[in-house]
Every structure is written in C-alpha cells, then in structure tokens.
Design a protein around this motif. Structure first.
Motif, PDB file in Angstrom:
ATOM      1  N   LYS A 229      -7.533  23.603  11.416  1.00 40.06           N
ATOM      2  CA  LYS A 229      -6.469  22.996  10.609  1.00 40.06           C
ATOM      3  C   LYS A 229      -6.809  23.092   9.120  1.00 40.06           C
ATOM      4  CE  LYS A 229      -6.274  18.490  10.029  1.00 40.06           C
ATOM      5  NZ  LYS A 229      -6.114  17.032  10.265  1.00 40.06           N
ATOM      6  N   HIS A 230      -8.056  22.768   8.785  1.00 43.94           N
ATOM      7  CA  HIS A 230      -8.488  22.801   7.381  1.00 43.94           C
ATOM      8  C   HIS A 230      -8.641  24.242   6.876  1.00 43.94           C
ATOM      9  CE1 HIS A 230      -8.962  18.513   7.600  1.00 43.94           C
ATOM     10  NE2 HIS A 230      -9.786  18.624   8.627  1.00 43.94           N
ATOM     11  N   ALA A 231      -9.130  25.112   7.741  1.00 43.40           N
ATOM     12  CA  ALA A 231      -9.286  26.526   7.355  1.00 43.40           C
ATOM     13  C   ALA A 231      -7.927  27.147   7.032  1.00 43.40           C
ATOM     14  CB  ALA A 231      -9.964  27.305   8.472  1.00 43.40           C
ATOM     15  N   GLU A 232      -6.902  26.739   7.760  1.00 44.00           N
ATOM     16  CA  GLU A 232      -5.546  27.253   7.523  1.00 44.00           C
ATOM     17  C   GLU A 232      -5.063  26.882   6.113  1.00 44.00           C
ATOM     18  OE1 GLU A 232      -1.312  26.685   9.711  1.00 44.00           O
ATOM     19  OE2 GLU A 232      -3.051  26.806  11.049  1.00 44.00           O
ATOM     20  N   VAL A 233      -5.354  25.655   5.708  1.00 40.16           N
ATOM     21  CA  VAL A 233      -4.975  25.199   4.363  1.00 40.16           C
ATOM     22  C   VAL A 233      -5.723  26.011   3.305  1.00 40.16           C
ATOM     23  CG1 VAL A 233      -5.018  23.258   2.734  1.00 40.16           C
ATOM     24  CG2 VAL A 233      -4.423  22.853   5.138  1.00 40.16           C
ATOM     25  N   VAL A 234      -7.026  26.182   3.508  1.00 43.34           N
ATOM     26  CA  VAL A 234      -7.859  26.926   2.555  1.00 43.34           C
ATOM     27  C   VAL A 234      -7.402  28.383   2.462  1.00 43.34           C
ATOM     28  CG1 VAL A 234     -10.201  27.781   2.109  1.00 43.34           C
ATOM     29  CG2 VAL A 234      -9.855  25.397   2.801  1.00 43.34           C
ATOM     30  N   ILE A 235      -7.072  28.986   3.594  1.00 43.93           N
ATOM     31  CA  ILE A 235      -6.583  30.367   3.592  1.00 43.93           C
ATOM     32  C   ILE A 235      -5.254  30.461   2.828  1.00 43.93           C
ATOM     33  CG2 ILE A 235      -5.535  32.119   5.116  1.00 43.93           C
ATOM     34  CD1 ILE A 235      -7.932  31.691   6.978  1.00 43.93           C
TER      35      ILE A 235
END
Length: 203
Positions: free
Chosen positions: A177-183
C-alpha cells in the motif's frame, strides 16, 4: 508517457547520447551516495554495502561507455555536460524529501528509523524505474546498432528489485500500500523530468 521516441532521438545524436549516458551515470552515483548516507553508524548490513557498491559501479560503467561514442566527451558532471541538469541534480533529493514526509505521517518515525525507511521505499521506487527505463534504452541501442550496451545493468537492477522487495516485506505487512503511494510520487516526478528532457533535446 512514451519515452522511446525521446531515447531514439537522443541515441541518434552523439552529443546528446553522451550527455544522456553522463546523466544516467550522475544519477547512479547520486543513488550510491544516498545509500551510504542512510547507513547506520554501526549496523551496516552486507546487502546495503553490496547495493551501494553496485550503484557506484553502474555510475563508473556508464561513464566508461562514453569511450564508445568518441574521445573527450562529458569528463565531469558539470551542468553543461548533463541533460536537464537542475532537475537531474535535485531528482533524488526531492523524492527523498517527499517520501520522508509521507513515511513520517504514516509511521511516526524519526532519526535513523526514518532514514532507513526512506532508503527502502525510495530505492524500491528507483529500482522499479530502472527496471522500466533500461530495457527500453537497450532496445533503442540494439535497433540503432550502437556499441553502447546496458545489459549488465539490467540484470543487476532486477536483482536489486528482488532484494528491496524482501526488505520491504520485513519492514511492514502493508508495504505494498505504501510502496504504491511512493511509486506514484516518483512517477509524477519522472513524467515532468522526461517531458522537460524531451523539450530540451528537440530544440
């Protein structure tokens, strides 16, 4: 954004191609320095040392590829020897600041813990980017029958991505979930960078 036409235009012009290689080298070097800066004073793992060393080697390898385009091209990282120099030089730092702000809100981290979390997520986003960018670049090089080659970097970046995934899974069960935001943050930055680069090389 379709980056292939921009890269085709770059590869077909020796001066632009030299600056592009130099720009990639600069960014790999900046990434290596960023990894080293995020290290704990004592708790330094083998994987972090390996990753920093490989990013430094990529910077060196790309710089050496300049020899295949002719002599005395882009000897330094001065602005006139890079593409979109201002954005290029602030790219990684801007991403790091934005990701730190997000992670601080989400995990209430500070100090080394925040630095390390940012290292994990920023590096992951950059590896995803490298995993997309370098193969397109290599396709363009192959089609143009260029002597320049980035196949070894593609293989190592794939390995880095796998290593980052393993570390993120350990960091948080909700890492995706957090990686998606960062990407998403990195994608927006990349689109602006590539758009500006496209404008610069077509002038």
């Amino acid at each position: 954004m379709n980056i292939k036409p921009i890269l085709e235009h770059i590869v077909n012009d020796t001066q632009l191609h030299a600056k592009w290689l130099n720009t990639l080298s600069y960014m790999e070097n900046a990434g290596a320095k960023k990894i080293s800066a995020s290290e704990h004073k004592e708790n330094v793992t083998l994987i972090i040392l390996k990753h920093a060393a490989e990013e430094h080697r990529h910077a060196y390898y790309l710089k050496k590829q300049l020899d295949k385009l002719g002599g005395n091209l882009c000897a330094t990282y001065r602005n006139e020897e890079l593409l979109t120099p201002n954005q290029t030089k602030f790219y990684l730092n801007s991403l790091d600041v934005a990701v730190c702000r997000y992670l601080k809100q989400q995990f209430n981290l500070s100090g080394y813990e925040l630095k390390f979390a940012a290292y994990l997520f920023v590096t992951y986003a950059i590896e995803v980017r490298a995993d997309e960018l370098y193969p397109v670049y290599q396709d363009v090089l192959t089609t143009a029958k260029s002597k320049v080659n980035v196949k070894s970097i593609i293989l190592e970046e794939e390995g880095h991505l796998e290593e980052m995934l393993n570390q993120l899974k350990t960091f948080s069960p909700e890492w995706e979930k957090h990686a998606e935001v960062v990407i998403g943050i990195e994608q927006a930055m990349f689109d602006v960078w590539m758009s500006n680069l496209g404008e610069q090389v077509s002038n």
